[in-house]
Design an enzyme around this catalytic site. Structure first.
Site, mmCIF file in Angstrom:
data_model
loop_
_atom_site.group_PDB
_atom_site.id
_atom_site.type_symbol
_atom_site.label_atom_id
_atom_site.label_comp_id
_atom_site.label_asym_id
_atom_site.label_seq_id
_atom_site.Cartn_x
_atom_site.Cartn_y
_atom_site.Cartn_z
ATOM 1 C CG ASP A 103 15.016 10.653 -15.389
ATOM 2 O OD1 ASP A 103 15.888 9.768 -15.508
ATOM 3 O OD2 ASP A 103 15.240 11.848 -15.676
ATOM 4 C CB CYS B 77 18.518 12.906 -18.633
ATOM 5 S SG CYS B 77 18.474 11.994 -17.081
#
Length: 520
Positions: A28, A67
């Site tokens: 991430d 995200c």
């Protein structure tokens, strides 16, 4: 294993076949220009070694951020104008099939370690369903073996069992990092970190899993904020001097969107126990945060290496397809920003490494590729049913060492900065939510950024690779603006929703292409 021929459907799986295992790893907020084998702030020996036996895609871009939108594209193979997950918490339409759902008819049972940040379609739920208004839900088709979201409940329970004094349980993972002052190592030992914990769960699963083939989605949250790391990993990092980092300047007159972020971004959202505007952070603060960011990368690489070693110990390595990619990038103070905002490459450029046993090794591909290409690539690799609605293109030709001559010459992404919960952007710009967005066309030589109402942005990347100068009002800019708009329009026309329009009924028969709808 041998690579399937593109377009060939593999027969239904049997109990004694040699379908490949799949290990799909996401990291991430890992910038593409800091990917393995490129500029590195921390050691990544395991991913570097993987590149020796895999194909590395050096110009790989997400189609949206943050995200939730990024992962929606990754898991559906669709551009954001189709899946319409435009912000964290935007629901994913149940009509769209995910990669996990596509794998199940082939005999796979995809399992999740980490998170997918998927809000379920509320039209399929009642308000007392736990998935209702849960922006950290699980993408359809996955079974969660260890769901590790911002609340970090399994990890915190593990820390408490080991005697760590976690006091603010309601703060989740942020509360753990707040236990140490800004700039100090975390209070958690390296072997007890979030990344170590999640890796341990995967190793235990592999050791006890007697059901082959496996399909594991391992979703690490590092190097996502909070930017803080243990001393062990901080010791491994050498961050470049501030003066040598290319995009530290912000420009005399920032674009209205950048000005908005300069006015609203606060360091408290990115690192523990510090506050103040991001764009006026001191050089020492920038260095400290960059140091932690590099350390988190090094830590993730170490634990990915543990998974690789375990696969080899269990004699699973030679029959396992490995994909390592990211959801989106990180500004890391470029243009006075942190996080994944704006239109710059730093936010959209992500790593991608694909290792297929039997494929050509040690390849570095510099053609433009997109996150939405992963779904059709795995369709080909695993012999899944094709889907006429996919927007991505299979990367099989590259894996086979034969780049196609007609490959794309640009990439597209978009960023929606609406704020339905607080209406911050809407009030600042005086715009309705649906007009708070921008759309990017990025070629090898220029970038065009289209806004519905705000001024356009055009960067001449040949002469301004750092994306500092907006040439929209110059004669060259006007020419590039026309080309960019044409490219954007053609992309939208080419990639309309084909769920039903691919079929036509006449005389009792459907003509056209059959379509797959989600199942289970």
């Amino acid at each position: 294993m041998s690579l399937p021929v593109k377009g060939t459907l593999v027969p239904p799986a049997t109990t004694d076949d040699k379908r490949p295992n799949v290990l799909f790893i996401t990291v991430d907020q890992w910038r593409g220009d800091l990917a393995p084998r490129q500029n590195q702030w921390g050691p990544t020996p395991n991913l570097n070694d993987l590149c020796n036996n895999a194909t590395r895609f050096a110009q790989h871009y997400t189609q949206a951020y943050p995200c939730g939108p990024a992962r929606a594209g990754l898991l559906t193979g669709l551009y954001p104008h189709k899946h319409r997950v435009v912000q964290n918490g935007s629901p994913l339409d149940a009509h769209y099939r995910t990669l996990a759902q596509a794998a199940r008819p082939r005999g796979y049972r995809p399992v999740l370690f980490g998170y997918t940040d998927t809000q379920a379609d509320p039209r399929t739920l009642t308000q007392d369903d736990p998935a209702w208004a849960n922006e950290e839900g699980i993408a359809p088709g996955f079974t969660a073996k260890c769901l590790l979201t911002a609340s970090a409940k399994p990890w915190i329970a593990d820390l408490i069992s080991k005697g760590h004094p976690v006091t603010d349980l309601q703060a989740g993972r942020d509360g753990v990092y707040q236990m140490a002052p800004f700039g100090a190592p975390t209070c958690i030992k390296a072997e007890d970190s979030e990344t170590a914990f999640l890796t341990n769960q995967v190793l235990d699963y592999l050791s006890s899993n007697n059901q082959e083939p496996f399909f594991i989605h391992l979703s690490y949250i590092a190097p996502h904020p909070p930017f803080a790391a243990s001393q062990e990993w901080l010791n491994t990092v050498s961050v470049p001097d501030i003066a040598s980092i290319k995009n530290t300047k912000t420009g005399a007159t920032p674009h209205p969107l950048i000005d908005f972020h300069h006015r609203t971004q606060n360091l408290s959202s990115f690192a523990p126990n510090i506050s103040g505007p991001v764009h006026t952070a001191t050089d020492q603060t920038k260095t400290t945060i960059r140091h932690a960011y590099g350390a988190l990368m090094a830590e993730v690489d170490h634990h990915i290496g543990r998974v690789f070693d375990h696969l080899k110990t269990l004699n699973l390595w030679e029959n396992t397809i490995i994909v390592v990619s990211g959801d989106h990038g990180e500004q890391m103070f470029d243009h006075g920003l942190l996080g994944k905002v704006g239109w710059h490459d730093a936010a959209a450029h992500v790593p991608l490494i694909i290792r297929v046993p039997g494929a050509k090794p040690a390849q570095s591909i510099h053609h433009f590729t997109q996150s939405i290409d992963l779904f059709p690539t795995l369709v080909d690799l695993l012999g899944l049913e094709t889907d006429v609605n996919l927007d991505g293109k299979s990367l099989m030709p590259f894996l086979n060492g034969a780049p196609p001559p007609d490959w794309r010459d640009c990439v597209f992404w978009s960023h929606d900065f609406r704020d339905l919960a607080n209406l911050g952007a809407e009030r600042y710009f005086g715009l309705p939510s649906q007009l708070c967005n921008c759309h990017v066309v990025r070629t090898g030589s220029f970038k065009y950024v289209h806004f519905p109402t705000l001024p356009p942005v055009i960067h001449d990347l040949s002469n301004d690779p750092g994306e500092h100068i907006n040439i929209a009002q110059t004669s060259l800019g006007q020419s590039l603006r026309f080309e960019g708009m044409e490219r954007l329009l053609n992309m939208r026309i080419t990639h309309e929703n084909e769920i039903l329009s691919c079929m036509q009924a006449q005389n009792g028969h459907f003509h056209g292409k059959s379509q797959n709808w989600p199942t289970g």
